[in-house]
Write a protein that holds these residues in place. Structure first.
Motif, short mmCIF file in Angstrom:
data_model
loop_
_atom_site.label_atom_id
_atom_site.label_comp_id
_atom_site.label_asym_id
_atom_site.label_seq_id
_atom_site.Cartn_x
_atom_site.Cartn_y
_atom_site.Cartn_z
N UNK A 117 -0.63 12.64 -9.60
CA UNK A 117 1.28 12.95 -9.21
C UNK A 117 1.28 13.07 -7.69
N UNK A 118 -0.17 13.89 -6.84
CA UNK A 118 0.47 14.19 -5.19
C UNK A 118 0.10 12.67 -4.87
N UNK A 119 1.01 11.67 -4.77
CA UNK A 119 1.41 10.51 -3.83
C UNK A 119 2.93 10.04 -4.03
N UNK A 120 2.70 9.36 -2.90
CA UNK A 120 4.25 8.36 -2.70
C UNK A 120 4.65 7.63 -3.75
N UNK A 121 4.31 7.04 -4.40
CA UNK A 121 4.04 6.08 -5.94
C UNK A 121 3.67 6.56 -6.77
N UNK A 122 3.76 6.76 -8.72
CA UNK A 122 3.34 7.43 -9.69
C UNK A 122 3.59 6.48 -10.95
N UNK A 125 0.39 -1.62 -0.15
CA UNK A 125 0.12 -0.16 -0.21
C UNK A 125 0.98 1.13 0.49
N UNK A 126 0.42 2.13 -0.10
CA UNK A 126 0.92 3.40 -0.71
C UNK A 126 -0.06 4.52 -0.54
N UNK A 127 0.51 6.22 -0.38
CA UNK A 127 -0.25 6.93 0.45
C UNK A 127 -0.27 7.96 -1.29
N UNK A 128 -2.16 8.42 -1.43
CA UNK A 128 -1.69 8.84 -2.44
C UNK A 128 -2.60 10.01 -1.90
N UNK A 129 -3.07 11.17 -2.73
CA UNK A 129 -3.95 12.17 -2.27
C UNK A 129 -4.91 12.10 -3.55
N UNK A 130 -6.32 12.20 -2.52
CA UNK A 130 -8.36 11.41 -3.40
C UNK A 130 -8.63 12.07 -2.49
N UNK A 147 -3.55 1.18 -3.75
CA UNK A 147 -2.75 -0.58 -3.81
C UNK A 147 -1.67 0.47 -4.60
N UNK A 148 -0.60 -0.24 -4.50
CA UNK A 148 1.05 0.10 -5.38
C UNK A 148 0.79 0.10 -6.88
#
Length: 307
Positions: free
Chosen positions: A97-102, A1-6, A22-23
């Motif tokens: 783009x505003x996330x840990x993994x893109x 798992x990873x963090x993202x703006x939603x 989800x990554x």
């Protein structure tokens, strides 16, 4: 798992969340980037409120952001220009783009020069490519005079420097506390409040050749009142006025692919020919605070998120 703006619905800053997702896994010609910095932009706020739904329709949950810089974490099939561990600058066409993994398409990436900081690289795409396009759109010749509104903002601060590099005399409209910065970059500063048209005329007694509007709110009409031809006016903000008066809203005939322009701008920065002011950097979890500052519209330079 990873963090993202939603966000799950159109609305103000209060709809923004940082969630566990989800990554992503790279597909063909895709690169997975671990983000070090991601820029924020006024257009993203307009998309989030639904104000641009006719142009940029949304599905929910929606991510947010285009600008990013980071380190290659994984590559998909067909990726030959980048390897795991490479430092890159790029952009997402998926508002992610505003996330840990893109996940980034191969053609939307370029290598980051060592001399370019993460904050600068992460905030470069939208402002940099927009400024580059606007300056090329008004087709400046050496010795001409151009006025640029919001000249110390994210786009304006780059546009004034690029216009100077084109050999133009640049008049920058900005609040007085930004005048010293403008002067240090060879720009003639003019306050934008009451009496601005008279101050512009005094600063350019031989007239104005072109006008770049990075703010909106009547500057297209001001440019026309100054005698600037419609084909030499470009606005990135006032599309209603552009439609009414027939001025430009696009990069012009010299447009090039975004990653190619990014590479050119990054080289200018690395060589000390272009400065990208960074107004502030926030952790990803402080995305609401970052947009609160942005939407005051008095920022000098770029605001970035650092996951």
């Amino acid at each position: 798992m990873t963090k993202a703006v939603r966000y799950n619905e159109f609305g103000g800053i209060e709809v923004l969340r940082v969630e566990e997702v989800d990554s992503p896994v790279p597909g063909d010609r895709q690169v997975l980037v671990r983000v070090k910095a991601a820029g924020i932009n006024p257009g993203e706020a307009a998309i989030r409120t639904g104000a641009m739904a006719d142009i940029f329709p949304s599905t929910f949950p929606s991510g947010q952001g285009s600008d990013l810089a980071g380190v290659v974490a994984e590559v998909g099939v067909g990726v030959d220009r980048f390897s795991v561990g490479d430092e890159v600058i790029g952009f997402s066409e998926k508002r992610a783009a505003q996330a840990e993994l893109v996940l980034v398409d191969l053609d939307n990436l370029t290598h980051k020069p060592r001399e370019v900081s993460w904050a600068v690289a992460g905030g470069l795409y939208v402002a940099g490519v927009t400024a580059w396009g606007a300056v090329h759109s008004v087709q400046l010749d050496k010795g001409e005079t151009v006025v640029i509104s919001a000249a110390a903002g994210g786009v304006g601060s780059l546009a004034v420097q690029l216009a100077r590099r084109a050999g133009a005399t640049v008049i920058g409209l900005a609040s007085r506390h930004n005048h010293e910065w403008l002067q240090s970059h060879g720009v003639i500063p003019v306050a934008y409040d009451d009496g601005v048209i008279d101050r512009i005329k005094a600063a350019a007694p031989d007239g104005i050749d072109a006008f770049i509007d990075t703010h909106g709110g009547g500057y297209v009409e001001l440019a026309l009142a100054l005698g600037v031809a419609a084909e030499r006016i470009d606005t990135i903000a006032d599309f209603a006025a552009a439609a009414k008066h027939g001025v430009k809203t696009e990069p012009g005939t010299n447009a090039r692919p975004g990653a190619e322009v990014l590479a050119e701008l990054a080289t200018l920065i690395a060589e000390g020919h272009l400065e990208v002011p960074i107004a502030n950097a926030y952790p990803l979890t402080h995305v609401r605070q970052a947009y609160t500052e942005l939407e005051r519209r008095h920022t000098h330079g770029k605001i970035v998120l650092e996951p």
